[in-house]
Design an enzyme around this catalytic site. Structure first.
Site, PDB file in Angstrom:
ATOM      1  N   ASN A  26       4.637  11.252   1.342  1.00  0.00           N
ATOM      2  CA  ASN A  26       3.890   9.999   1.929  1.00  0.00           C
ATOM      3  C   ASN A  26       4.824   9.236   2.246  1.00  0.00           C
ATOM      4  OD1 ASN A  26       1.976   9.423   4.641  1.00  0.00           O
ATOM      5  ND2 ASN A  26       1.395   8.388   2.416  1.00  0.00           N
ATOM      6  N   SER A  67       0.702  -0.744   0.377  1.00  0.00           N
ATOM      7  CA  SER A  67      -0.185  -0.406  -0.127  1.00  0.00           C
ATOM      8  C   SER A  67       1.217   1.553   0.145  1.00  0.00           C
ATOM      9  CB  SER A  67      -0.951   0.383   1.286  1.00  0.00           C
ATOM     10  OG  SER A  67      -1.249   1.433   0.949  1.00  0.00           O
ATOM     11  N   CYS A  68       0.616   2.333  -0.632  1.00  0.00           N
ATOM     12  CA  CYS A  68       1.226   3.588  -1.153  1.00  0.00           C
ATOM     13  C   CYS A  68       0.620   4.311   0.249  1.00  0.00           C
ATOM     14  CB  CYS A  68       0.725   3.579  -2.087  1.00  0.00           C
ATOM     15  SG  CYS A  68       1.650   3.504  -3.640  1.00  0.00           S
ATOM     16  N   LEU A  69      -0.494   3.461   1.112  1.00  0.00           N
ATOM     17  CA  LEU A  69      -1.397   5.036   2.330  1.00  0.00           C
ATOM     18  C   LEU A  69      -0.905   4.513   3.376  1.00  0.00           C
ATOM     19  CD1 LEU A  69      -4.202   6.402  -0.311  1.00  0.00           C
ATOM     20  CD2 LEU A  69      -2.637   7.498   0.839  1.00  0.00           C
TER      21      LEU A  69
END
Lengths: 105, 154
Positions: free
Chosen positions: B27, A103-105
Protein backbone atom coordinates in the site's frame (compact mmCIF):
# COMPACT_ATOMS: atom_id res chain seq x y z
CA UNK A 1 15.14 23.68 2.80
CA UNK A 2 15.13 26.16 -0.05
CA UNK A 3 12.82 28.56 -1.78
CA UNK A 4 11.57 28.77 -5.32
CA UNK A 5 9.39 31.01 -7.44
CA UNK A 6 6.18 29.60 -8.84
CA UNK A 7 3.02 31.28 -10.19
CA UNK A 8 4.58 34.66 -9.38
CA UNK A 9 5.09 33.82 -5.71
CA UNK A 10 8.11 32.76 -3.66
CA UNK A 11 7.52 29.57 -1.65
CA UNK A 12 9.64 27.64 0.85
CA UNK A 13 10.01 23.95 0.05
CA UNK A 14 11.84 20.97 1.60
CA UNK A 15 14.25 18.67 -0.22
CA UNK A 16 11.38 16.65 -1.71
CA UNK A 17 9.47 19.71 -2.88
CA UNK A 18 6.80 19.81 -0.17
CA UNK A 19 5.88 23.35 0.89
CA UNK A 20 6.97 24.11 4.42
CA UNK A 21 4.83 27.25 4.95
CA UNK A 22 1.20 26.35 4.39
CA UNK A 23 0.21 30.03 4.54
CA UNK A 24 2.20 30.77 1.35
CA UNK A 25 -0.15 28.50 -0.62
CA UNK A 26 -2.55 29.86 -3.23
CA UNK A 27 -4.79 28.01 -5.72
CA UNK A 28 -2.58 29.39 -8.49
CA UNK A 29 0.41 27.56 -6.97
CA UNK A 30 -1.58 24.30 -7.01
CA UNK A 31 -2.42 24.86 -10.68
CA UNK A 32 1.22 25.58 -11.58
CA UNK A 33 2.39 22.50 -9.63
CA UNK A 34 -0.27 20.34 -11.30
CA UNK A 35 1.25 21.30 -14.66
CA UNK A 36 4.75 20.46 -13.44
CA UNK A 37 3.70 17.11 -12.00
CA UNK A 38 1.57 16.03 -14.95
CA UNK A 39 -1.76 16.14 -13.13
CA UNK A 40 -3.37 19.12 -14.91
CA UNK A 41 -6.12 19.99 -15.60
CA UNK A 42 -7.46 20.10 -12.05
CA UNK A 43 -11.13 19.07 -11.89
CA UNK A 44 -13.74 19.77 -9.19
CA UNK A 45 -12.87 16.41 -7.64
CA UNK A 46 -9.17 17.37 -7.43
CA UNK A 47 -10.12 20.61 -5.67
CA UNK A 48 -12.41 18.76 -3.27
CA UNK A 49 -9.47 16.53 -2.28
CA UNK A 50 -7.02 19.44 -1.99
CA UNK A 51 -9.45 21.53 0.07
CA UNK A 52 -10.06 18.60 2.40
CA UNK A 53 -6.32 17.97 2.78
CA UNK A 54 -5.71 21.61 3.71
CA UNK A 55 -8.66 21.82 6.14
CA UNK A 56 -7.81 18.50 7.76
CA UNK A 57 -4.15 19.47 8.20
CA UNK A 58 -5.15 22.80 9.75
CA UNK A 59 -7.48 21.00 12.15
CA UNK A 60 -5.27 18.09 13.17
CA UNK A 61 -1.74 19.37 12.62
CA UNK A 62 -0.99 16.33 10.41
CA UNK A 63 -1.54 15.91 6.70
CA UNK A 64 -3.96 13.09 5.80
CA UNK A 65 -3.05 9.85 4.01
CA UNK A 66 -5.29 8.35 1.31
CA UNK A 67 -7.52 6.45 3.75
CA UNK A 68 -8.37 9.61 5.67
CA UNK A 69 -8.91 11.54 2.44
CA UNK A 70 -11.33 8.89 1.18
CA UNK A 71 -13.24 9.03 4.46
CA UNK A 72 -13.55 12.82 4.37
CA UNK A 73 -13.42 14.15 0.81
CA UNK A 74 -16.24 12.19 -0.82
CA UNK A 75 -14.14 10.16 -3.29
CA UNK A 76 -13.51 6.42 -3.38
CA UNK A 77 -9.99 5.01 -3.13
CA UNK A 78 -10.21 4.03 -6.79
CA UNK A 79 -11.22 7.58 -7.78
CA UNK A 80 -8.43 9.07 -5.67
CA UNK A 81 -5.88 6.95 -7.55
CA UNK A 82 -7.47 7.95 -10.87
CA UNK A 83 -7.16 11.63 -9.90
CA UNK A 84 -3.52 11.26 -8.76
CA UNK A 85 -2.23 8.20 -10.66
CA UNK A 86 1.41 8.77 -9.76
CA UNK A 87 0.76 8.36 -6.06
CA UNK A 88 -1.89 10.21 -4.01
CA UNK A 89 0.16 9.71 -0.84
CA UNK A 90 2.66 12.32 -1.94
CA UNK A 91 0.96 14.27 -4.73
CA UNK A 92 -2.09 15.45 -2.77
CA UNK A 93 0.22 16.94 -0.13
CA UNK A 94 2.53 18.46 -2.75
CA UNK A 95 -0.36 20.27 -4.45
CA UNK A 96 -2.19 21.21 -1.24
CA UNK A 97 0.92 22.84 0.24
CA UNK A 98 0.96 20.61 3.33
CA UNK A 99 3.74 18.31 4.67
CA UNK A 100 4.38 14.78 3.40
CA UNK A 101 1.91 12.54 5.28
CA UNK A 102 3.33 10.41 8.09
CA UNK A 103 0.42 7.98 7.82
CA UNK A 104 1.10 4.56 6.23
CA UNK A 105 -2.51 4.25 5.13
CA UNK B 1 7.08 10.03 -9.16
CA UNK B 2 9.26 7.10 -10.19
CA UNK B 3 7.24 5.47 -12.94
CA UNK B 4 9.63 2.58 -13.52
CA UNK B 5 10.00 1.47 -9.94
CA UNK B 6 8.17 -1.71 -9.00
CA UNK B 7 7.83 -3.78 -5.85
CA UNK B 8 7.08 -7.53 -5.83
CA UNK B 9 6.20 -8.95 -2.43
CA UNK B 10 6.06 -12.69 -1.74
CA UNK B 11 3.77 -13.51 1.20
CA UNK B 12 4.57 -17.05 2.41
CA UNK B 13 3.21 -16.90 5.97
CA UNK B 14 -0.39 -16.79 7.12
CA UNK B 15 -0.16 -15.47 10.66
CA UNK B 16 -1.52 -12.04 11.44
CA UNK B 17 1.89 -10.57 12.23
CA UNK B 18 3.30 -11.85 8.92
CA UNK B 19 0.30 -10.69 6.86
CA UNK B 20 0.41 -6.99 7.69
CA UNK B 21 3.99 -6.09 6.71
CA UNK B 22 3.46 -7.17 3.10
CA UNK B 23 0.05 -5.51 2.83
CA UNK B 24 1.22 -2.24 4.38
CA UNK B 25 4.37 -2.12 2.25
CA UNK B 26 2.43 -2.76 -0.96
CA UNK B 27 0.00 0.00 0.00
CA UNK B 28 2.84 2.40 0.83
CA UNK B 29 4.34 1.67 -2.58
CA UNK B 30 1.10 2.54 -4.34
CA UNK B 31 0.72 5.71 -2.22
CA UNK B 32 4.15 6.78 -3.44
CA UNK B 33 3.34 5.98 -7.06
CA UNK B 34 5.39 2.78 -7.18
CA UNK B 35 3.87 -0.31 -8.89
CA UNK B 36 3.16 -3.16 -6.50
CA UNK B 37 2.38 -6.84 -6.89
CA UNK B 38 1.81 -9.48 -4.22
CA UNK B 39 2.34 -13.22 -4.65
CA UNK B 40 0.62 -15.39 -2.04
CA UNK B 41 2.16 -18.82 -1.58
CA UNK B 42 2.12 -21.63 1.01
CA UNK B 43 0.60 -20.39 4.27
CA UNK B 44 0.45 -16.92 2.75
CA UNK B 45 -2.60 -18.19 0.84
CA UNK B 46 -4.54 -17.92 4.12
CA UNK B 47 -4.38 -14.14 3.69
CA UNK B 48 -6.49 -14.35 0.51
CA UNK B 49 -8.52 -17.45 1.45
CA UNK B 50 -12.17 -16.37 1.96
CA UNK B 51 -12.58 -18.89 4.79
CA UNK B 52 -9.52 -17.65 6.67
CA UNK B 53 -8.94 -14.00 5.86
CA UNK B 54 -10.90 -12.74 8.88
CA UNK B 55 -9.50 -15.45 11.16
CA UNK B 56 -5.74 -14.99 10.92
CA UNK B 57 -4.04 -15.61 14.24
CA UNK B 58 -0.92 -14.56 16.04
CA UNK B 59 0.91 -17.25 17.97
CA UNK B 60 2.57 -16.59 21.33
CA UNK B 61 4.20 -20.05 21.10
CA UNK B 62 7.80 -19.98 19.94
CA UNK B 63 7.51 -16.21 19.58
CA UNK B 64 10.49 -14.63 21.35
CA UNK B 65 8.88 -11.19 21.11
CA UNK B 66 6.05 -12.24 23.41
CA UNK B 67 7.30 -12.58 26.97
CA UNK B 68 5.09 -15.52 27.90
CA UNK B 69 6.74 -18.77 29.13
CA UNK B 70 6.40 -21.46 26.44
CA UNK B 71 4.57 -23.84 28.82
CA UNK B 72 1.86 -21.23 29.38
CA UNK B 73 1.84 -19.96 25.79
CA UNK B 74 1.01 -23.51 24.67
CA UNK B 75 -2.12 -23.77 26.80
CA UNK B 76 -5.49 -23.84 25.03
CA UNK B 77 -6.93 -20.38 24.50
CA UNK B 78 -3.63 -18.52 24.70
CA UNK B 79 -3.37 -18.03 20.95
CA UNK B 80 -6.93 -16.75 20.74
CA UNK B 81 -6.24 -14.37 23.61
CA UNK B 82 -3.04 -13.03 22.02
CA UNK B 83 -4.92 -12.56 18.74
CA UNK B 84 -7.80 -10.74 20.45
CA UNK B 85 -5.39 -8.38 22.17
CA UNK B 86 -3.56 -7.59 18.95
CA UNK B 87 -6.76 -7.02 16.95
CA UNK B 88 -8.10 -4.76 19.71
CA UNK B 89 -4.94 -2.68 19.62
CA UNK B 90 -5.08 -2.42 15.82
CA UNK B 91 -8.73 -1.34 16.01
CA UNK B 92 -7.72 1.37 18.48
CA UNK B 93 -5.18 2.66 15.96
CA UNK B 94 -7.82 2.39 13.18
CA UNK B 95 -5.69 -0.06 11.19
CA UNK B 96 -8.00 -1.78 8.69
CA UNK B 97 -8.64 -5.51 9.03
CA UNK B 98 -6.93 -7.77 6.49
CA UNK B 99 -10.02 -8.08 4.24
CA UNK B 100 -10.33 -4.28 4.05
CA UNK B 101 -6.58 -3.95 3.38
CA UNK B 102 -7.00 -6.28 0.39
CA UNK B 103 -9.84 -4.12 -0.93
CA UNK B 104 -7.79 -0.93 -0.45
CA UNK B 105 -4.87 -2.54 -2.31
CA UNK B 106 -7.12 -3.61 -5.17
CA UNK B 107 -8.61 -0.12 -5.51
CA UNK B 108 -5.12 1.37 -5.31
CA UNK B 109 -4.10 -0.71 -8.32
CA UNK B 110 -1.85 -3.28 -6.63
CA UNK B 111 -1.94 -6.69 -8.34
CA UNK B 112 -2.65 -9.80 -6.26
CA UNK B 113 -1.63 -13.28 -7.43
CA UNK B 114 -1.97 -16.72 -5.84
CA UNK B 115 0.51 -19.58 -6.26
CA UNK B 116 -0.80 -22.51 -8.34
CA UNK B 117 1.31 -25.16 -6.61
CA UNK B 118 0.26 -24.05 -3.13
CA UNK B 119 -3.38 -23.98 -4.31
CA UNK B 120 -3.06 -27.60 -5.46
CA UNK B 121 -1.41 -28.59 -2.18
CA UNK B 122 -4.20 -27.09 -0.10
CA UNK B 123 -6.89 -28.31 -2.57
CA UNK B 124 -8.12 -24.77 -3.21
CA UNK B 125 -9.96 -23.38 -6.24
CA UNK B 126 -9.88 -19.80 -7.51
CA UNK B 127 -13.44 -19.46 -6.15
CA UNK B 128 -12.11 -20.13 -2.63
CA UNK B 129 -10.10 -16.92 -2.81
CA UNK B 130 -11.16 -13.33 -2.24
CA UNK B 131 -12.23 -11.58 -5.47
CA UNK B 132 -9.26 -9.19 -5.36
CA UNK B 133 -6.92 -12.00 -6.46
CA UNK B 134 -6.41 -11.34 -10.14
CA UNK B 135 -5.00 -14.67 -11.23
CA UNK B 136 -3.56 -17.98 -10.06
CA UNK B 137 -0.05 -18.25 -11.48
CA UNK B 138 2.98 -20.54 -11.43
CA UNK B 139 6.32 -19.69 -9.88
CA UNK B 140 7.71 -19.17 -13.37
CA UNK B 141 4.87 -16.72 -14.17
CA UNK B 142 5.85 -14.82 -11.03
CA UNK B 143 9.44 -14.62 -12.25
CA UNK B 144 8.20 -13.19 -15.56
CA UNK B 145 5.76 -10.73 -13.99
CA UNK B 146 8.28 -9.48 -11.43
CA UNK B 147 10.90 -8.63 -14.04
CA UNK B 148 12.74 -5.48 -12.99
CA UNK B 149 10.99 -5.34 -9.61
CA UNK B 150 12.53 -5.13 -6.17
CA UNK B 151 11.53 -8.41 -4.51
CA UNK B 152 10.63 -8.73 -0.84
CA UNK B 153 10.12 -12.18 0.71
CA UNK B 154 7.99 -12.40 3.83
Amino acid sequence: MSSRTIAGAVIDVDAEGFMTQSTQWTPEIAIALSNELGIAPLTDAHWRVLTFARDDTAKHGQSPGPRRIVAGAGVTMKELYALFPKGPGKLVARLAGVPKPKSCL
Amino acid sequence: MTPDRKLAIICSKGSLDMAYPGLILANAARMAGVDAMLFFTFWGLDIVNKAKVERLHISPLGNPSMPIPAMIAGLPGMEAMATRMMVKEMDRLEIPHVAEMLDILDQAGAELYACQMAMDMFKLEKSDLVPQVKEVISAMDFIDKSEGAQVIFI
